[in-house]
Motif scaffolding. Structure first.
Motif, short mmCIF file in Angstrom:
data_model
loop_
_atom_site.label_atom_id
_atom_site.label_comp_id
_atom_site.label_asym_id
_atom_site.label_seq_id
_atom_site.Cartn_x
_atom_site.Cartn_y
_atom_site.Cartn_z
N ALA A 84 1.14 -1.41 0.10
CA ALA A 84 -0.58 0.03 -0.04
C ALA A 84 0.82 1.00 -0.27
O ALA A 84 0.62 1.67 -0.61
CB ALA A 84 -0.93 0.00 0.99
N ILE A 85 1.99 1.08 0.71
CA ILE A 85 2.15 2.15 0.42
C ILE A 85 3.53 2.65 -0.28
O ILE A 85 3.68 3.79 -0.74
CB ILE A 85 4.10 1.88 2.15
N ASN A 88 1.55 3.55 -3.63
CA ASN A 88 0.01 4.55 -3.56
C ASN A 88 1.35 6.47 -3.55
O ASN A 88 0.79 6.94 -4.00
CB ASN A 88 0.11 4.73 -2.19
N LYS A 89 2.62 5.69 -2.98
CA LYS A 89 3.69 6.92 -3.55
C LYS A 89 3.95 7.66 -4.64
O LYS A 89 3.72 8.28 -5.55
CB LYS A 89 4.77 6.66 -2.61
N THR A 92 0.75 8.10 -6.01
CA THR A 92 0.81 10.32 -5.89
C THR A 92 1.26 11.02 -6.85
O THR A 92 1.36 12.17 -6.83
CB THR A 92 0.57 10.44 -4.49
N LEU A 96 0.15 13.83 -9.26
CA LEU A 96 1.16 15.59 -8.56
C LEU A 96 1.32 15.86 -9.99
O LEU A 96 1.08 17.44 -10.29
CB LEU A 96 1.82 15.57 -7.87
N VAL B 97 -1.62 18.40 -1.28
CA VAL B 97 -0.92 16.79 -1.49
C VAL B 97 0.71 17.08 -1.55
O VAL B 97 1.28 16.21 -0.86
CB VAL B 97 -1.57 15.86 -2.41
N ARG B 98 0.92 17.55 -2.54
CA ARG B 98 2.97 18.40 -2.34
C ARG B 98 3.26 18.16 -0.95
O ARG B 98 3.79 17.62 -0.72
CB ARG B 98 2.79 19.65 -3.20
N TRP B 101 3.09 15.19 0.91
CA TRP B 101 4.08 13.60 0.39
C TRP B 101 5.66 13.96 1.74
O TRP B 101 6.01 12.79 1.97
CB TRP B 101 4.25 13.91 -1.30
N CYS B 104 4.87 12.90 4.51
CA CYS B 104 5.12 11.27 4.36
C CYS B 104 6.20 10.26 4.03
O CYS B 104 6.74 8.88 5.01
CB CYS B 104 4.33 10.56 3.25
N GLU B 105 7.51 11.37 3.58
CA GLU B 105 8.73 10.92 3.47
C GLU B 105 8.96 10.72 4.90
O GLU B 105 10.10 9.01 4.69
CB GLU B 105 9.54 12.32 3.17
N ILE B 111 0.25 7.60 4.29
CA ILE B 111 -0.09 7.38 2.93
C ILE B 111 -0.43 8.63 2.40
O ILE B 111 -1.93 8.90 2.53
CB ILE B 111 -0.63 6.29 2.28
N PRO B 112 0.34 10.23 1.06
CA PRO B 112 -0.22 9.95 0.36
C PRO B 112 -1.89 10.14 -0.45
O PRO B 112 -1.24 9.46 -1.43
CB PRO B 112 1.04 11.17 0.20
N ILE B 113 -2.25 10.40 -0.69
CA ILE B 113 -3.52 9.73 -1.88
C ILE B 113 -4.08 11.38 -2.23
O ILE B 113 -4.71 11.84 -1.59
CB ILE B 113 -5.03 9.42 -1.35
#
Ligand SMILES: C[S@@+](CC[C@H](N)C(=O)[O-])C[C@H]1O[C@@H](n2cnc3c(N)ncnc32)[C@H](O)[C@@H]1O
Lengths: 310, 214
Positions: A84-85, A88-89, A92, A96, B97-98, B101, B104-105, B111-113
């Motif tokens: 999932a991780i 999904n990254k 995304t 973006l 979301v940017r 992101w 989330c690093e 988890i970014p969605i």
């Protein structure tokens, strides 16, 4: 009973106890993610359905919604954390970068032009304060900001005599200017003229973009109003799906809010009021004209939007 | 909840990831580690907890977070659930979301969605089974959005929290009337555990804390 369930990790066949028995990896990950997002079938799903037409498809599709909530929840529990991780990254990140579309350029240009107007205004006021005492007649008679900057440069480079005559004066009561002061003001004024020139370039570019990417909006609303509508709505897509009564009021959000909260007058139009088909009308006819223009813009926006995206 | 300290009008969460602040918050050293101070005026979850709501967010829980924005509240939830938990952080605005992101690093349990919460079918394949859903999207149909996602992703008897901003539903009506109407819908579909207004931390906001019935 078998179930077919696709997640970011692949297309899975599950047994009656909701355990994965086999998995097809996606050949083309990005395409598969697009298909799943929009409710279409991935090639892997099509193949699994051919192999076993009886299999229950779990993912929502346009013509298929899996109704049994309890089973569905047991099935989605199969998505593993590490998959999932990572997946999904990746999705995304690509979403973006894809989100930066030509709308972005339009919206940023509109904002940049507004910022520049504010800055130029401030810089020119400063020039008037600075140079005014040396040539007060120019400052008093030339009210247009850009003209004032141009003529100041002219006066500083070539002397004020000719200009003074043109303004209708024999003599100035301005102070005598020293060479260093003249140099300092001149280089400052040239910076401002540079800003005016750059602003023109930006407007020309905006007009080109509007003509190329939003031709119908550009024709009905003009490039400047069209661009500001897109900026105010947030995207072309939003205008395309917006009722025309909302388009009519874009840019009048403050007045609308006031109306809803305190019952003040309903605003009749937002920024489309600047269009010649409204600005030229008598006050009493403006509401109707605004409604008509908003209708036309609404159609134009749909044509422009669906033309490229379909 | 473990790792959360509530002391009169202040609230702290023990830092799991590291003690460097993500949002310029104060970090205090206490006996058993570093605690990040949590601003109830920036987070509706913190506001709800200061108003007495006691959400059960366990270590290791899977969370669906709708309307994650820059991730302020998410970052605290990330510390609460710890490294064995997971947050699906959803927002539809590219600009935020940017930021998510990059958050989330560092926070590997997030988890970014980029997705529209009113269209859960568009991210069905990206989200697994969740224990808890938190929603703060300030949309007209926010109750409907909440119920759809609760149904789609939260396990039976799972929990949910919904922040309602009355003005995004109807700015011309009295907030209390809007809240009552939402409450009726929510009570008909879930088991209501708690309901609180968020004043003085947020104006015209309330929070519903519910349990999924089946
Ligand atoms: C009030 S902010 C949330 C603040 C956040 N909960 C916090 O405490 O840090 C609302 C967010 O919801 C997002 N949003 C609104 N409608 C949405 C939708 N339909 N789907 C996804 N996100 C949405 C907005 O982009 C915005 O970032």
């Amino acid at each position: 009973m078998q179930y077919l369930y696709s997640n970011v990790n692949g297309c899975h066949v599950l047994d009656g106890k909701f355990k994965i028995v086999s998995t097809l990896e996606f050949k083309n990950f990005d395409d598969a993610m697009d298909a799943l997002k929009s409710g279409e079938y991935t090639p892997e799903e099509k193949k699994a359905l051919e192999d076993n037409p009886e299999i229950m498809l779990v993912n929502p599709k346009k013509d298929n919604v899996f109704r049994d909530g309890d089973k569905r929840l047991k099935i989605i529990a199969n998505l593993e954390k590490k998959h999932a991780i990572a997946a999904n990254k990746r999705i995304t990140a690509s979403d973006l970068s894809a989100s930066v579309i030509i709308d972005h350029t339009v919206i940023q240009t509109v904002s940049a032009l507004e910022e520049m107007d504010k800055i130029i205004n401030g810089l020119t006021k400063r020039l008037r304060e600075w140079y005014g005492p040396y040539f007060p007649e120019l400052c008093e008679k030339i009210t247009d900001h850009q003209k004032y900057v141009e003529l100041s440069i002219n006066a500083l480079e070539n002397g004020i005599d000719k200009l003074l005559k043109e303004l209708g004066y024999e003599q100035t009561f301005g102070a005598e200017i020293s060479e260093p002061a003249a140099q300092a003001i001149l280089s400052y004024a040239k910076i401002i003229i540079g800003f005016y020139d750059e602003r023109e370039v930006m407007k020309k570019n905006l007009e080109k973009i509007m003509k190329k990417h939003y031709p119908h909006i550009e024709k009905t609303a003009g490039y400047s109003i069209g661009a500001r509508l897109i900026a105010s709505a947030g995207s072309l897509r939003k205008i395309a799906i917006m009722p025309s009564s909302t388009i009519q009021l874009l840019g009048a959000e403050k007045a609308l809010f006031r109306h809803l909260v305190s019952g003040s007058r309903v605003p009749k139009h937002g920024l489309i009021v600047n269009h010649t088909s409204i600005a030229d009308k008598k006050r009493s006819e403006r509401g109707k004209a605004a409604r008509m223009l908003a209708n036309k813009i609404s159609i134009a926006a749909r044509v422009d939007y669906y033309r490229v995206s379909k | 909840m473990q790792n959360v300290i509530i002391d009169k009008k202040r609230i702290w969460v023990k830092a799991v990831y590291d003690k460097n602040p993500d949002f310029d918050e104060n970090v205090d050293k206490k006996m058993d580690g570093f605690y990040r101070s949590w601003d109830a005026r920036r987070s509706k979850l913190a506001a709800a907890m200061l108003k007495g709501v006691e959400p059960k967010i366990d270590k290791g829980a899977n969370i669906l977070y709708l309307g994650a924005s820059h991730g302020y509240t998410c970052s605290y939830v990330s510390d609460i659930i710890g490294k064995s938990g997971l947050i699906y952080a959803i927002d539809f605005a590219p600009r935020v979301v940017r930021d998510l992101w990059f958050l989330c690093e560092k926070r590997k349990n997030m988890i970014p969605i980029m997705g529209d919460a009113s269209q859960p079918q568009t991210y069905f394949h990206r989200v697994g089974l969740c224990d808890f859903i938190f929603q703060d999207v300030a949309q007209k149909n926010q109750v409907d959005i909440f119920l759809k996602n609760l149904d789609m992703f939260v396990k039976p008897n799972g929990l949910g929290m919904l922040a309602i901003k009355s003005r995004s539903i109807d700015i011309s009506r009295k907030p209390q009337a809007v809240f009552n109407e939402c409450r009726n819908v929510i009570e008909s579909k879930t088991k209501l555990i708690d309901y609180k207004l968020l004043s003085p931390y947020e104006k015209d906001h309330c929070i519903f804390y519910v349990q999924k019935t089946q």
